[in-house]
Design a protein around this motif. Structure first.
Motif, mmCIF file in Angstrom:
data_model
loop_
_atom_site.group_PDB
_atom_site.id
_atom_site.type_symbol
_atom_site.label_atom_id
_atom_site.label_comp_id
_atom_site.label_asym_id
_atom_site.label_seq_id
_atom_site.Cartn_x
_atom_site.Cartn_y
_atom_site.Cartn_z
ATOM 1 N N LEU A 70 1.005 -1.610 -0.047
ATOM 2 C CA LEU A 70 0.054 -0.325 -0.132
ATOM 3 C C LEU A 70 0.938 0.862 -0.174
ATOM 4 C CD1 LEU A 70 -3.015 -1.243 2.670
ATOM 5 C CD2 LEU A 70 -2.720 -0.643 0.159
ATOM 6 N N SER A 72 -0.203 1.407 -3.799
ATOM 7 C CA SER A 72 -1.238 2.019 -4.445
ATOM 8 C C SER A 72 -2.092 3.251 -3.863
ATOM 9 C CB SER A 72 -1.958 1.075 -3.313
ATOM 10 O OG SER A 72 -1.803 -0.445 -3.893
ATOM 11 N N ALA A 82 0.721 -2.206 -9.680
ATOM 12 C CA ALA A 82 0.498 -0.721 -9.812
ATOM 13 C C ALA A 82 1.191 -0.354 -10.430
ATOM 14 C CB ALA A 82 0.255 0.104 -8.728
#
Length: 310
Positions: free
Chosen positions: A96, A100, A268
């Motif tokens: 994360l 992200s 990502a």
């Protein structure tokens, strides 16, 4: 260790965890407040709905708020505590922070809104200091440390640094080391995505499309390589206090975390690389065709190294 001593230790750990969560929640709320204020001010500069990629657009607002929400998940939600107990939760937290969250924040091009969210005096002073101030050592150092090559190297080194077994053990033992780990990963992630998304300010200019694609492709690998290495180790080098075992499978917390790191991490960046390739190809397709008079000549049609006879 007696029951009373264990209770005191648990209370101390809970107090430290609560302090870091409260500090993170306050910081996220403050940043969100400044952003919303600046975003609303930026809308006053547009007579019509702003373009989709403008800092004042609804798309930018949605991306930034989504990034802050994921930041709250990483820092404030139970994931923050689980990341101190389970290796797989720590991997998710790292993913994360380096992919992200910074991708969402930087895709919103947030700095104009954040600047306009500050008090007028502070905003004017910051812009004047940057635009009109003398190029002293501090500014030169800042330009150097945020250069694309330096940023990418820092991203790779910091990601791998926190997976050193001794350093990783320190993040499990000391709360402030864990906090430093998370902040450093978020910082290099934001700088990395700043270059990939070409968000404002363009201090170093815009990288060529092929360079941005290569930049994003290299960024796929730091956590992914760690996961691949851990999959081939018989025992995990990280002493997490808790583990679990999938019923009927030889997969525990350490193996599951390594699988997540190898399979999912870098997704990502891979999506960003594909998007940049598509954007680059679309620009090439949209280029105007050369006039026929420039290429449909007798000389242009002759094969290379063949001269026309007089």
């Amino acid at each position: 260790m007696g029951i009373e001593a264990m209770g005191i230790q648990a209370m101390n750990g809970l107090s430290e965890a609560t302090f870091w969560r409260a500090l993170a929640a306050a910081g996220i709320f403050l940043v969100g407040l400044v952003y919303v204020r600046g975003w609303r001010r930026l809308q006053a500069f547009h007579d019509e709905p702003p373009p989709r990629t403008a800092p004042a657009s609804v798309r930018s607002f949605t991306l930034f708020i989504a990034g802050l929400a994921l930041l709250a998940v990483a820092f404030v939600s139970p994931l923050g505590y689980l990341a101190t107990q389970y290796f797989s939760a720590r991997i998710i937290q790292h993913m994360l922070l380096v992919a992200s969250i910074p991708s969402l924040l930087m895709l919103s091009n947030p700095l104009p809104a954040l600047l306009h969210g500050l008090p007028e005096r502070n905003r004017v002073a910051l812009l004047a200091r940057w635009n009109d101030g003398p190029p002293g050592p501090g500014r030169r150092f800042l330009r150097w440390v945020t250069a694309p090559g330096v940023t990418l190297l820092a991203f790779l080194c910091i990601c791998w640094f926190w997976y050193d077994p001794l350093v990783h053990a320190a993040t499990l033992r000391f709360g402030f080391v864990h906090a430093l780990e998370l902040l450093s990963l978020l910082t290099v992630g934001l700088l990395n995505w700043w270059h990939i998304t070409a968000a404002w300010p363009h201090v170093h200019g815009r990288m060529a499309p092929i360079v941005r694609i290569l930049y994003a492709f290299i960024s796929v690998w730091p956590v992914k390589v760690v996961g691949l290495i851990l999959l081939f180790l018989a025992d995990s080098p990280y002493p997490y206090p808790q583990t679990f075992q999938f019923s009927g499978l030889d997969i525990d917390d350490a193996v599951f975390g390594a699988m997540i790191a190898w399979i999912v991490s870098g997704l990502a960046y891979a999506v960003a690389a594909v998007g940049l390739v598509n954007e680059w190809l679309a620009r090439e397709v949209d280029k105007p065709a050369l006039p026929e008079a420039n290429w449909a000549t007798d000389e242009a049609m002759i094969a290379p190294h063949i001269k026309r006879r007089p």
